[in-house]
Design a protein around this motif. Sequence first.
Motif, PDB file in Angstrom:
ATOM      1  N   ALA A 201     -18.472  -2.876 -58.303  1.00 36.11           N
ATOM      2  CA  ALA A 201     -19.238  -4.085 -57.976  1.00 36.11           C
ATOM      3  C   ALA A 201     -19.280  -5.030 -59.178  1.00 36.11           C
ATOM      4  CB  ALA A 201     -20.653  -3.707 -57.539  1.00 36.11           C
ATOM      5  N   ALA A 202     -19.420  -4.447 -60.373  1.00 40.48           N
ATOM      6  CA  ALA A 202     -19.421  -5.270 -61.585  1.00 40.48           C
ATOM      7  C   ALA A 202     -18.058  -5.922 -61.796  1.00 40.48           C
ATOM      8  CB  ALA A 202     -19.790  -4.418 -62.796  1.00 40.48           C
ATOM      9  N   ILE A 203     -16.995  -5.152 -61.557  1.00 40.41           N
ATOM     10  CA  ILE A 203     -15.645  -5.703 -61.680  1.00 40.41           C
ATOM     11  C   ILE A 203     -15.450  -6.850 -60.699  1.00 40.41           C
ATOM     12  CG2 ILE A 203     -13.196  -5.202 -61.292  1.00 40.41           C
ATOM     13  CD1 ILE A 203     -13.777  -2.364 -62.357  1.00 40.41           C
ATOM     14  N   ASN A 204     -15.955  -6.666 -59.474  1.00 40.92           N
ATOM     15  CA  ASN A 204     -15.814  -7.715 -58.455  1.00 40.92           C
ATOM     16  C   ASN A 204     -16.522  -8.992 -58.885  1.00 40.92           C
ATOM     17  OD1 ASN A 204     -14.378  -5.930 -56.896  1.00 40.92           O
ATOM     18  ND2 ASN A 204     -16.094  -5.395 -55.566  1.00 40.92           N
ATOM     19  N   ILE A 205     -17.691  -8.840 -59.512  1.00 40.93           N
ATOM     20  CA  ILE A 205     -18.424 -10.015 -60.004  1.00 40.93           C
ATOM     21  C   ILE A 205     -17.624 -10.715 -61.094  1.00 40.93           C
ATOM     22  CG2 ILE A 205     -20.456 -10.744 -61.314  1.00 40.93           C
ATOM     23  CD1 ILE A 205     -22.052  -8.620 -59.800  1.00 40.93           C
ATOM     24  N   ILE A 206     -17.070  -9.908 -62.002  1.00 39.83           N
ATOM     25  CA  ILE A 206     -16.260 -10.475 -63.088  1.00 39.83           C
ATOM     26  C   ILE A 206     -15.041 -11.183 -62.519  1.00 39.83           C
ATOM     27  CG2 ILE A 206     -14.838  -9.897 -65.084  1.00 39.83           C
ATOM     28  CD1 ILE A 206     -16.823  -7.575 -65.604  1.00 39.83           C
ATOM     29  N   TYR A 207     -14.396 -10.541 -61.520  1.00 35.61           N
ATOM     30  CA  TYR A 207     -13.230 -11.156 -60.903  1.00 35.61           C
ATOM     31  C   TYR A 207     -13.598 -12.488 -60.254  1.00 35.61           C
ATOM     32  CZ  TYR A 207     -10.042  -7.211 -61.438  1.00 35.61           C
ATOM     33  OH  TYR A 207      -9.209  -6.248 -61.945  1.00 35.61           O
ATOM     34  N   LYS A 208     -14.724 -12.502 -59.556  1.00 37.34           N
ATOM     35  CA  LYS A 208     -15.149 -13.744 -58.899  1.00 37.34           C
ATOM     36  C   LYS A 208     -15.425 -14.824 -59.931  1.00 37.34           C
ATOM     37  CE  LYS A 208     -18.401 -15.487 -55.444  1.00 37.34           C
ATOM     38  NZ  LYS A 208     -19.539 -15.139 -54.548  1.00 37.34           N
ATOM     39  N   GLN A 209     -16.054 -14.412 -61.036  1.00 30.23           N
ATOM     40  CA  GLN A 209     -16.362 -15.346 -62.116  1.00 30.23           C
ATOM     41  C   GLN A 209     -15.085 -15.915 -62.743  1.00 30.23           C
ATOM     42  OE1 GLN A 209     -19.021 -13.678 -65.103  1.00 30.23           O
ATOM     43  NE2 GLN A 209     -17.995 -14.822 -66.713  1.00 30.23           N
ATOM     44  N   SER A 210     -14.054 -15.079 -62.832  1.00 28.94           N
ATOM     45  CA  SER A 210     -12.813 -15.513 -63.496  1.00 28.94           C
ATOM     46  C   SER A 210     -11.808 -16.120 -62.516  1.00 28.94           C
ATOM     47  CB  SER A 210     -12.162 -14.326 -64.211  1.00 28.94           C
ATOM     48  OG  SER A 210     -11.765 -13.348 -63.265  1.00 28.94           O
ATOM     49  N   ASN A 211     -12.234 -16.288 -61.265  1.00 29.01           N
ATOM     50  CA  ASN A 211     -11.411 -16.938 -60.238  1.00 29.01           C
ATOM     51  C   ASN A 211     -10.262 -16.063 -59.744  1.00 29.01           C
ATOM     52  OD1 ASN A 211     -11.223 -19.278 -58.616  1.00 29.01           O
ATOM     53  ND2 ASN A 211      -9.406 -19.948 -59.729  1.00 29.01           N
TER      54      ASN A 211
ATOM     55  N   SER B 292     -23.687 -10.554 -67.319  1.00 35.68           N
ATOM     56  CA  SER B 292     -24.859 -11.140 -67.964  1.00 35.68           C
ATOM     57  C   SER B 292     -26.104 -10.420 -67.458  1.00 35.68           C
ATOM     58  CB  SER B 292     -24.952 -12.628 -67.643  1.00 35.68           C
ATOM     59  OG  SER B 292     -25.196 -12.817 -66.253  1.00 35.68           O
ATOM     60  N   ASN B 293     -27.244 -10.657 -68.104  1.00 37.32           N
ATOM     61  CA  ASN B 293     -28.492 -10.043 -67.644  1.00 37.32           C
ATOM     62  C   ASN B 293     -28.819 -10.473 -66.225  1.00 37.32           C
ATOM     63  OD1 ASN B 293     -28.897  -8.711 -70.075  1.00 37.32           O
ATOM     64  ND2 ASN B 293     -30.090 -10.391 -70.968  1.00 37.32           N
ATOM     65  N   GLU B 294     -28.560 -11.742 -65.925  1.00 36.82           N
ATOM     66  CA  GLU B 294     -28.835 -12.253 -64.585  1.00 36.82           C
ATOM     67  C   GLU B 294     -27.957 -11.560 -63.542  1.00 36.82           C
ATOM     68  OE1 GLU B 294     -30.241 -15.005 -67.605  1.00 36.82           O
ATOM     69  OE2 GLU B 294     -28.266 -14.110 -67.244  1.00 36.82           O
ATOM     70  N   GLN B 295     -26.700 -11.371 -63.891  1.00 34.79           N
ATOM     71  CA  GLN B 295     -25.782 -10.707 -62.958  1.00 34.79           C
ATOM     72  C   GLN B 295     -26.173  -9.251 -62.757  1.00 34.79           C
ATOM     73  OE1 GLN B 295     -22.192 -11.618 -65.125  1.00 34.79           O
ATOM     74  NE2 GLN B 295     -21.558 -13.182 -63.670  1.00 34.79           N
ATOM     75  N   TYR B 296     -26.557  -8.582 -63.837  1.00 40.64           N
ATOM     76  CA  TYR B 296     -26.992  -7.190 -63.728  1.00 40.64           C
ATOM     77  C   TYR B 296     -28.226  -7.081 -62.840  1.00 40.64           C
ATOM     78  CZ  TYR B 296     -28.845  -2.611 -64.989  1.00 40.64           C
ATOM     79  OH  TYR B 296     -29.347  -1.341 -64.933  1.00 40.64           O
ATOM     80  N   ASP B 297     -29.208  -7.966 -63.077  1.00 41.43           N
ATOM     81  CA  ASP B 297     -30.436  -7.945 -62.271  1.00 41.43           C
ATOM     82  C   ASP B 297     -30.129  -8.201 -60.803  1.00 41.43           C
ATOM     83  OD1 ASP B 297     -31.904  -7.436 -64.536  1.00 41.43           O
ATOM     84  OD2 ASP B 297     -32.497  -9.533 -64.852  1.00 41.43           O
ATOM     85  N   ALA B 298     -29.216  -9.139 -60.541  1.00 45.68           N
ATOM     86  CA  ALA B 298     -28.847  -9.442 -59.160  1.00 45.68           C
ATOM     87  C   ALA B 298     -28.180  -8.243 -58.502  1.00 45.68           C
ATOM     88  CB  ALA B 298     -27.921 -10.657 -59.120  1.00 45.68           C
ATOM     89  N   LEU B 299     -27.363  -7.530 -59.268  1.00 45.54           N
ATOM     90  CA  LEU B 299     -26.680  -6.347 -58.728  1.00 45.54           C
ATOM     91  C   LEU B 299     -27.683  -5.239 -58.434  1.00 45.54           C
ATOM     92  CD1 LEU B 299     -23.978  -5.212 -57.935  1.00 45.54           C
ATOM     93  CD2 LEU B 299     -23.562  -4.594 -60.312  1.00 45.54           C
ATOM     94  N   MET B 300     -28.652  -5.039 -59.326  1.00 44.88           N
ATOM     95  CA  MET B 300     -29.673  -4.019 -59.087  1.00 44.88           C
ATOM     96  C   MET B 300     -30.556  -4.378 -57.897  1.00 44.88           C
ATOM     97  SD  MET B 300     -28.984  -1.593 -61.031  1.00 44.88           S
ATOM     98  CE  MET B 300     -30.360  -0.624 -60.396  1.00 44.88           C
TER      99      MET B 300
END
Length: 330
Positions: free
Chosen positions: A122-132, A4-12
């Motif tokens: 890092a994006a994959i890790n966020i997605i993984y965390k989001q999907s449990n 999401s935009n929020e996740q992208y901004d947090a990663l940056m």
Amino acid sequence: MALSNEQYDALMRQYNHKQARNNQIVAFRTDELYSAIPDLSGLDEEVSKVSVSSIASIFSGEDISAATAASRRKLNELKDRRVKLMESHGFPADYLEPPYDCPDCKDTGYINGKRCHCFKQAAINIIYKQSNISNILSKENFDNFDLSVYDNDYYEGSSGLSARATAQIALERAQNFVQNFKEKGGNLLLLGQTGCGKTFLSNCIAKALLDEGISVIYFTASELFKVFEEQTFKKNADMADLHDSIFDCDLLIIDDLGTEFPNNFTITKLFQCLNERLLRNKSTVISTNLSLEEMRDTYSERITSRVFSYYDAIRLIGDDIRIKQVMLNK
């Protein structure tokens, strides 16, 4: 599954924090060096003067190639003197190099305008965390692979190996795959009936490689073709990065191949995916309940020939472990 935009901004913001941290470390070390080696600041001033003089000579109409060569020789001489001076005072030559987490992109997240492998992971890790899935991998890993759930008196086919002995071999081969991954890569085909531990073994491989900083992305077959469908027919911008990761990640895991509804679209996309990853020398792990004969009947000859030629097959046999565990818990 895209950021999401929020996740992208947090990663940056994380990358900006890394860059600020690196700048602070370099500034602190520069002050430390100037304090310990007073002559060093004079050398650095001379380096700056040579650089400015080189630029000025270009605009003054001098012979650019001659001026550039002379400046380069002078700068190299100053650099050598600088290194020797630092080393004579006990400092390593790279003491002022920023301590990058990722030297490839220098902690910016991008290389030549394209997302670095560290950003993608890092994006994959966020997605993984989001999907449990991070919770799943904390349980389904090599440390928790329990051979005792496989029967020692269950046999299948003519191999003469029990389900437990077969699982032992599968475990060792999966561990060898992980241990040699950085040097050799490779592709695996996990075969076996429902509930015999193929997904668990896939997750073991994923967890071990993720811990090594390898970019891994996991899809069930249905999820994979959903991404292809969204990108092909709907041009979903949110799916673009995820779609690219399918081809770029170091390891793609396709779980339960054959449970999707096969048609011309899925067969075409599967061939494109597997073939492109082979061409890019990227690794893939496929698990399926299908037998080799069923794979031939379900998918095109182009697909099965590539899988049989470039994938190492690992077989698991036995009763449905999940049903057995439910019965034991009761």
